[in-house]
Design a protein around this motif. Structure first.
Motif, PDB file in Angstrom:
ATOM      1  N   ASN A  49       0.583   3.480  -3.387  1.00  0.00           N
ATOM      2  CA  ASN A  49      -0.708   4.155  -3.524  1.00  0.00           C
ATOM      3  C   ASN A  49      -0.830   5.306  -2.532  1.00  0.00           C
ATOM      4  O   ASN A  49      -1.371   6.368  -2.851  1.00  0.00           O
ATOM      5  N   THR A  50      -0.325   5.096  -1.338  1.00  0.00           N
ATOM      6  CA  THR A  50      -0.371   6.144  -0.324  1.00  0.00           C
ATOM      7  C   THR A  50       0.461   7.347  -0.738  1.00  0.00           C
ATOM      8  O   THR A  50       0.024   8.500  -0.616  1.00  0.00           O
TER       9      THR A  50
ATOM     10  N   GLY B 206       0.786  -1.227   0.000  1.00  0.00           N
ATOM     11  CA  GLY B 206       0.000   0.000   0.000  1.00  0.00           C
ATOM     12  C   GLY B 206       0.814   1.271   0.000  1.00  0.00           C
ATOM     13  O   GLY B 206       0.245   2.377  -0.135  1.00  0.00           O
TER      14      GLY B 206
ATOM     15  N   ASP C  57       1.326   8.209  -3.745  1.00  0.00           N
ATOM     16  CA  ASP C  57       0.613   8.874  -4.849  1.00  0.00           C
ATOM     17  C   ASP C  57      -0.492   9.773  -4.305  1.00  0.00           C
ATOM     18  O   ASP C  57      -0.697  10.895  -4.798  1.00  0.00           O
ATOM     19  N   ALA C  58      -1.211   9.306  -3.278  1.00  0.00           N
ATOM     20  CA  ALA C  58      -2.285  10.101  -2.677  1.00  0.00           C
ATOM     21  C   ALA C  58      -1.726  11.354  -2.002  1.00  0.00           C
ATOM     22  O   ALA C  58      -2.343  12.434  -2.069  1.00  0.00           O
TER      23      ALA C  58
ATOM     24  N   TYR D   9       9.305   3.494  -6.330  1.00  0.00           N
ATOM     25  CA  TYR D   9       9.284   4.598  -5.368  1.00  0.00           C
ATOM     26  C   TYR D   9      10.515   5.476  -5.527  1.00  0.00           C
ATOM     27  O   TYR D   9      11.644   5.000  -5.423  1.00  0.00           O
TER      28      TYR D   9
END
Length: 275
Positions: free
Chosen positions: A113-114, A110, A116-117, A148
């Motif tokens: 995605n985190t 995760g 990116d958020a 990353y």
């Protein structure tokens, strides 16, 4: 000109092992055990985890200062460990760490995605670690291969004083062009990393389950019964009390909600120094 308090966050400064990569923070801890073993001195994984978050030479010095480890060293070498002995251990630790870092380089589930958020919220991504630059070069390379890339990286030997001093966090503030430390969040799985953020005047978020304090793989973490997980959270929360994190969360996946809450607090006029 009057001081204008920031109204929203500008950057997040992320730790590496136990925060973004290496669920359970096994890469550094296991190598400490192996390095001491090569000198004939037994150190348990639990003992090795104690000073986690410090620069690695300081970590070894702290381990050697523990009476039970110092006594084991004395039985082997007929003297207590000196700084020269710490340096010898460090010089053995380093090639082992570089050799085996890839074994524990997977991104925490995760995390991408985190991040990116966070970027979607307009945040810059800084980073720092207790690893020296020669190890960080390998860690960064492996993370890039896995998708990353941080906006800035500061290794522990690139500043005058590593954690718990604020230098690495503040180096990120300068490099990222952040206007106010109150607009930054430091995220870490160790108490020296939280003290680093606190000392730098930032908001701080401690990770209870992905890092050094719980010390489990992702699969072991997910398999914990609910009551045992709650008990572990309470135990780890007490470990962090002295460093006074503003927030405690399980893993980086829970960070976006914290960012929203901090932005709301900044908008109300709250500051990290006042909490």
């Amino acid at each position: 000109m009057n001081y204008q308090q920031p109204k929203q966050l500008q950057a997040v400064v992320l730790d590496w092992a136990g925060t973004v990569v290496d669920f359970g923070s096994f890469a550094p801890t296991q190598i400490f055990v192996e390095a001491f073993a090569e000198f004939g001195v037994e150190v348990s994984l639990e003992e090795a985890r104690g000073p986690m978050g410090m620069g690695k030479w300081d970590h070894i010095r702290t381990l050697c200062n523990q009476p039970q480890i110092a006594e084991r060293y004395r039985k082997v070498f007929d003297r207590l460990p000196t700084d020269d002995d710490v340096t010898a251990l460090y010089e053995r630790f380093m090639p082992l760490q570089i050799e085996k870092i890839a074994l524990h380089s997977a991104l925490i589930p995760g995390a991408l995605n985190t991040i990116d958020a966070l970027r979607d919220k307009g945040l810059k991504i800084g980073s720092c670690s207790g690893y020296p630059a020669v190890v960080m070069e390998k860690v960064v390379e492996l993370a890039r291969h896995n998708g990353y890339v941080a906006d800035h990286v500061v290794a522990t030997d690139e500043v005058p004083n590593g954690r718990p001093h604020p230098a690495q966090a503040l180096a990120n503030v300068i490099a990222l062009g952040v206007s106010d430390v109150a607009a930054c969040v430091k995220v870490d799985d160790t108490w020296p990393g939280i003290l680093e953020g606190r000392s730098a005047g930032m908001w701080t978020v401690a990770l209870t389950c992905s890092g050094n304090a719980l010390g489990l793989t992702y699969e072991q973490f997910k398999a914990l019964p609910a009551d045992q997980l709650d008990s572990e959270r309470q135990r780890i929360g007490k470990m962090f009390e002295g460093s006074r994190p503003h927030y405690l969360i399980d893993t980086i996946v829970d960070l976006p909600a914290v960012i929203d809450d901090i932005n709301a607090r900044l908008a109300r006029g709250e500051t990290p120094q006042g909490c």
